[in-house]
Scaffold this motif. Sequence first.
Motif, PDB file in Angstrom:
ATOM      1  N   GLY A  24      14.817 -11.617   1.663  1.00 36.96           N
ATOM      2  CA  GLY A  24      14.641 -12.363   3.123  1.00 36.96           C
ATOM      3  C   GLY A  24      15.289 -11.735   4.397  1.00 36.96           C
ATOM      4  O   GLY A  24      15.062 -11.474   5.567  1.00 36.96           O
ATOM      5  N   ARG A  25      14.852 -10.227   4.615  1.00 36.04           N
ATOM      6  CA  ARG A  25      15.410  -9.194   5.287  1.00 36.04           C
ATOM      7  C   ARG A  25      14.538  -8.375   6.079  1.00 36.04           C
ATOM      8  O   ARG A  25      14.902  -7.872   7.176  1.00 36.04           O
ATOM      9  CB  ARG A  25      17.260  -8.312   5.200  1.00 36.04           C
ATOM     10  N   ILE A  26      13.274  -8.279   5.157  1.00 39.40           N
ATOM     11  CA  ILE A  26      12.498  -7.351   5.802  1.00 39.40           C
ATOM     12  C   ILE A  26      11.172  -8.433   5.637  1.00 39.40           C
ATOM     13  O   ILE A  26      10.535  -8.590   4.681  1.00 39.40           O
ATOM     14  CB  ILE A  26      12.465  -6.358   5.018  1.00 39.40           C
ATOM     15  N   LEU A  27      10.439  -8.110   6.488  1.00 44.42           N
ATOM     16  CA  LEU A  27       9.294  -8.325   6.715  1.00 44.42           C
ATOM     17  C   LEU A  27       8.007  -7.476   6.570  1.00 44.42           C
ATOM     18  O   LEU A  27       8.076  -6.468   7.961  1.00 44.42           O
ATOM     19  CB  LEU A  27       9.047  -9.253   8.105  1.00 44.42           C
ATOM     20  N   TYR A  28       7.157  -7.788   5.414  1.00 44.06           N
ATOM     21  CA  TYR A  28       6.035  -6.867   5.208  1.00 44.06           C
ATOM     22  C   TYR A  28       4.609  -7.978   5.682  1.00 44.06           C
ATOM     23  O   TYR A  28       3.944  -8.301   5.869  1.00 44.06           O
ATOM     24  CB  TYR A  28       5.756  -5.881   4.147  1.00 44.06           C
ATOM     25  N   HIS A  29       3.797  -6.898   7.240  1.00 44.16           N
ATOM     26  CA  HIS A  29       2.851  -6.832   7.858  1.00 44.16           C
ATOM     27  C   HIS A  29       1.645  -6.137   7.790  1.00 44.16           C
ATOM     28  O   HIS A  29       2.488  -4.710   7.710  1.00 44.16           O
ATOM     29  CB  HIS A  29       3.327  -7.862   8.845  1.00 44.16           C
ATOM     30  N   VAL A  30       0.548  -6.512   7.292  1.00 40.75           N
ATOM     31  CA  VAL A  30      -0.785  -5.686   7.116  1.00 40.75           C
ATOM     32  C   VAL A  30      -1.585  -5.645   8.521  1.00 40.75           C
ATOM     33  O   VAL A  30      -1.661  -6.066   9.331  1.00 40.75           O
ATOM     34  CB  VAL A  30      -1.384  -5.866   6.680  1.00 40.75           C
ATOM     35  N   ASP A  31      -2.068  -4.116   9.511  1.00 35.34           N
ATOM     36  CA  ASP A  31      -2.602  -3.382  10.005  1.00 35.34           C
ATOM     37  C   ASP A  31      -4.315  -3.615   8.608  1.00 35.34           C
ATOM     38  O   ASP A  31      -4.291  -2.165   8.746  1.00 35.34           O
ATOM     39  CB  ASP A  31      -2.537  -3.446  10.891  1.00 35.34           C
ATOM     40  N   THR A  32      -5.227  -4.487   8.012  1.00 31.54           N
ATOM     41  CA  THR A  32      -5.829  -4.417   7.710  1.00 31.54           C
ATOM     42  C   THR A  32      -6.760  -2.932   8.197  1.00 31.54           C
ATOM     43  O   THR A  32      -7.090  -1.957   7.295  1.00 31.54           O
ATOM     44  CB  THR A  32      -7.069  -5.218   7.405  1.00 31.54           C
ATOM     45  N   LEU A  33      -7.598  -3.101   9.307  1.00 33.11           N
ATOM     46  CA  LEU A  33      -8.288  -2.301   9.425  1.00 33.11           C
ATOM     47  C   LEU A  33      -7.735  -0.502  10.210  1.00 33.11           C
ATOM     48  O   LEU A  33      -8.371   0.435   9.817  1.00 33.11           O
ATOM     49  CB  LEU A  33      -9.441  -2.411  11.335  1.00 33.11           C
ATOM     50  N   PRO A  43       1.545 -11.673   6.359  1.00 37.10           N
ATOM     51  CA  PRO A  43       3.202 -10.779   6.021  1.00 37.10           C
ATOM     52  C   PRO A  43       3.410 -11.421   4.122  1.00 37.10           C
ATOM     53  O   PRO A  43       2.507 -12.143   3.874  1.00 37.10           O
ATOM     54  CB  PRO A  43       4.019 -11.422   6.876  1.00 37.10           C
ATOM     55  N   ALA A  44       4.423 -10.361   4.043  1.00 36.82           N
ATOM     56  CA  ALA A  44       5.477 -11.037   2.670  1.00 36.82           C
ATOM     57  C   ALA A  44       6.421 -10.486   3.177  1.00 36.82           C
ATOM     58  O   ALA A  44       6.894 -10.013   4.275  1.00 36.82           O
ATOM     59  CB  ALA A  44       4.697 -10.029   1.979  1.00 36.82           C
ATOM     60  N   VAL A  45       7.547 -11.087   2.190  1.00 41.12           N
ATOM     61  CA  VAL A  45       8.941 -10.747   2.756  1.00 41.12           C
ATOM     62  C   VAL A  45       9.487  -9.959   1.529  1.00 41.12           C
ATOM     63  O   VAL A  45       9.531 -11.183   0.349  1.00 41.12           O
ATOM     64  CB  VAL A  45       9.525 -12.424   3.042  1.00 41.12           C
ATOM     65  N   SER A  46      10.598  -9.703   1.786  1.00 38.16           N
ATOM     66  CA  SER A  46      11.888  -8.894   0.475  1.00 38.16           C
ATOM     67  C   SER A  46      12.935 -10.303   0.645  1.00 38.16           C
ATOM     68  O   SER A  46      12.454 -11.423   0.280  1.00 38.16           O
ATOM     69  CB  SER A  46      12.360  -7.845   1.442  1.00 38.16           C
ATOM     70  N   PRO A  47      12.806  -9.550  -1.099  1.00 39.15           N
ATOM     71  CA  PRO A  47      13.893 -10.619  -1.543  1.00 39.15           C
ATOM     72  C   PRO A  47      14.689 -11.340  -1.015  1.00 39.15           C
ATOM     73  O   PRO A  47      14.869 -12.396  -1.041  1.00 39.15           O
ATOM     74  CB  PRO A  47      13.974 -10.350  -3.241  1.00 39.15           C
TER      75      PRO A  47
END
Length: 292
Positions: free
Chosen positions: A157-166, A151-155
């Motif tokens: 710390g309130r939002i998590l970004y996560h990826v479904d690559t396929l 994942p990646a987190v917003s500056p």
Amino acid sequence: MTASEPQSIWALNAPLLEGPLWHPANQALWFVCIKTQAVYRLDPATGARASWPAPQEIGFIVPVEGAKTFVAGLQGGLHLFDPADGSFTPLADPEPHLPTNRLNDATVDPQGRLWFGTMDNVEQSATGHFYRYDGSGTHLVSGPIPITNGPAVSPDGRILYHVDTLGGDIFAADILADGSLGPSRLFVHIDPAEGYPDGPSIDSEGHLWVGLFFGGCARRYAPDGRLVETVTFPVSSITKVALGGPDMRTAFATTAAKHLDAEGRAREPLAGNLFSFRVDVPGLPTPGVRLA
């Protein structure tokens, strides 16, 4: 806003470089090669380079708060990596019942919590999940999907970004007060014909950088999902971008060559190298993992 043209800065021709990380404490870039089971360190100021073997396939390393050690994601779970002696000490295995899975990508939020994902190592079955590792242990937060990234987190710390690559999908979810996630919402969908979203990272404006596997570029998306910048590479598969350097405005990008046959390698002689380019908006230092 225009980034500079990417330049190859370390000719490794590796099958699958991943996990670039700028470590402010030692002003160095750290990254891994998953398939050759290696950790790399580059000091851009001096050009000094170093590497360490890992005992298993390794997806990431992130720093430990207040220490000179790292948490590493191996196929067999989280390990404590000490570059002083090259040792890997087991910390936690979230999936002992899934021996064909491996850990793939990770980030640390401002509270020192580690967020990481697992995936099917043959990239077919939906056996990957996202987890949070903190002082109370390892917690399942979402899944299953075949290939997790981020994942990646917003500056803030309130939002998590996560990826479904396929699936070509980047999702966003609110991080709640207890460390659990709110419902995921679609942030960006990328058509597979344009490439597959790989590792994401966040800059100081809250924009998301993501490398495209089979897409030959890295993209920068605004917090509202608008595509605002595309950086084209002389190779087809970019796995992740990390921002660093003394001013945090040098982008370091890992790439892959494992998908290329002999003809493809001749066509892409720089595939599997480490690249860098300059950007206008700086990144943010990666926090250290707060161990129990």
